[in-house]
Design an enzyme around this catalytic site. Structure first.
Site, PDB file in Angstrom:
ATOM      1  N   ASP A   1      44.709  27.129  28.472  1.00  0.00           N
ATOM      2  CA  ASP A   1      45.832  28.308  26.931  1.00  0.00           C
ATOM      3  C   ASP A   1      46.984  27.794  28.007  1.00  0.00           C
ATOM      4  O   ASP A   1      47.830  28.302  28.767  1.00  0.00           O
ATOM      5  CB  ASP A   1      45.827  29.597  27.388  1.00  0.00           C
ATOM      6  CG  ASP A   1      46.428  30.390  26.850  1.00  0.00           C
ATOM      7  OD1 ASP A   1      47.353  29.784  25.727  1.00  0.00           O
ATOM      8  OD2 ASP A   1      46.248  31.433  26.725  1.00  0.00           O
TER       9      ASP A   1
ATOM     10  N   ASP B   1      51.258  26.959  22.030  1.00  0.00           N
ATOM     11  CA  ASP B   1      50.972  27.554  22.513  1.00  0.00           C
ATOM     12  C   ASP B   1      49.048  27.407  22.168  1.00  0.00           C
ATOM     13  O   ASP B   1      49.070  27.324  20.729  1.00  0.00           O
ATOM     14  CB  ASP B   1      50.893  29.430  22.258  1.00  0.00           C
ATOM     15  CG  ASP B   1      49.913  30.131  22.414  1.00  0.00           C
ATOM     16  OD1 ASP B   1      49.319  30.138  23.768  1.00  0.00           O
ATOM     17  OD2 ASP B   1      50.135  31.223  22.180  1.00  0.00           O
TER      18      ASP B   1
END
Ligand code: 0ZP
Length: 325
Positions: free
Chosen positions: A218, A36
């Protein structure tokens, strides 16, 4: 290749999430981990968690390199998912690269949202200024400081279920077989701990739907998330209708759709027409863009990243982007 570590990632449920194997401890215990770039904590379900039964759990009593820390941690993500527990250190192996004394966060609790999620934990690839416990070094920090990677970068390829499925994270380098054309450099604003970029213009084909806004790259967010204003302009350009909850219903026929074109640092990057539809449920289609009320930051999530290969450079900081294969 010397000084690089490749981690293949699995494409879960038609591009909703991507995860790969990370090993922790001696001997290695293997976990399914979501990489992430929107956060910076490394955590994993542990045997201290009585409700984490759907996951593989790290067992510190079985690792000869485990060292207790004593501090606690807790994290809350944008979508409301939470996890918490205690800190420790152990050896963490990423694509064959063994990081010594990496701080790991052992979950004693996870929110119910994780029960149906295949991942056993997350590995944050954001900057160390947003670790939930201050002063922790991220795995990428340690890959660099322990001399395990020769270049302070990682290359991200997220495949598409409609093509070949999975992807690859390459720590310490980039994989030229995963992109076409020329890499374009975009400066990164790391002041908020994210991989922040400035989008100077957003167009649907040639129609402008936004100018100069801040976004972040992201990998942990599935969709493209815009401000409400921009999302509504994008929706109007595609004839999509607002569900009232930040998501949109869109036509299931993308043959007349124009690509969504992002300009960053003078270069353009596309999300092609077929990626504007995220998923089909019977005769209903959901758009791949959304908004989160009150949010001023836009998120270029997996919908952008599965169409564009990105090399993240922590040292400069900057990214290099080219269309994915
Ligand atoms: C997601 O994108 C979900 C999927 C998802 C959530 C909500 C609505 C959706 C609608 C359609 C399709 C997908 C949607 C990720 C996900 C995928 C698969 C299974 C899941 C099971 C449970 C929970 C999530 C699942 N989440 C974004 C998110 O929070 C939503 C978002 N909202 C972003 C605002 N911003 N992603 C975080 C990583 C997730 C956490 C990885 C849950 C999977 C597990 C972060 O990347 C977001 C980041 C936000 C920041 C960049 C503004 C963050 O929270 N960082 C934490 C730091 C704390 C800042 C210090």
């Amino acid at each position: 290749t010397e000084g690089t570590g490749s981690v293949p990632v699995i494409d879960y449920e038609i591009d909703i999430e991507y995860y790969g194997t990370v090993s922790i401890g001696t001997p290695a215990q293997n976990f399914k981990i979501d990489f992430d770039t929107g956060s910076s904590d490394l955590w994993v379900a542990s045997t201290l968690c009585s409700t984490c039964t759907t996951h593989t759990r790290y067992d510190s009593t079985k690792s000869s390199t485990y060292v207790a820390d004593g501090r606690t941690w807790s994290i809350a993500y944008g979508d409301g998912s939470t996890a918490s527990g205690i800190l420790a250190t152990d050896t963490v192996t990423l694509g064959g690269l063994a990081i010594k004394s990496q701080t790991i966060e052992l979950a004693k609790k996870e929110s119910s949202s994780f029960a149906s999620d295949p991942i056993d934990g997350l590995l944050g690839l954001g900057f160390n200024t947003i670790t939930t416990v201050s002063g922790i070094k991220t795995p990428v920090d340690n890959l660099i400081s322990q001399g395990l990677i020769t270049s302070p970068v990682f290359g991200v390829y997220l495949g598409k279920a409609s093509k070949n499925g999975g992807g690859e994270y390459l720590f310490g380098g980039s994989d030229s077989t995963k992109y076409t054309g020329t890499l374009k450099t975009v400066p990164v604003n790391k002041s908020q701990g994210y991989w922040g970029v400035t989008v100077s213009s957003l167009k649907v084909g040639t129609t402008s739907v936004g100018t100069s806004f801040s976004g972040i790259l992201d990998t942990g967010t599935t969709l493209l998330i815009f401000t409400e204003t921009i999302a509504k302009k994008v929706a109007a350009a595609y004839g999509a209708t607002d569900n009232g909850d930040g998501t949109f219903i869109i036509s299931c026929d993308s043959s007349n759709f124009k690509p969504l074109v992002f300009t960053m640092n003078g270069s353009t990057f596309n999300v092609p027409a077929d990626s504007i539809i995220f998923e089909q449920d019977g005769s209903t289609c959901f758009a791949s863009f959304a908004y989160s009320s009150g949010m001023s930051l836009s998120i270029l999530g997996d919908v952008f990243l599965k169409n564009n290969y990105v090399i993240f450079n922590q040292q400069v900081p900057s990214v290099q982007i080219a269309p994915s294969i």
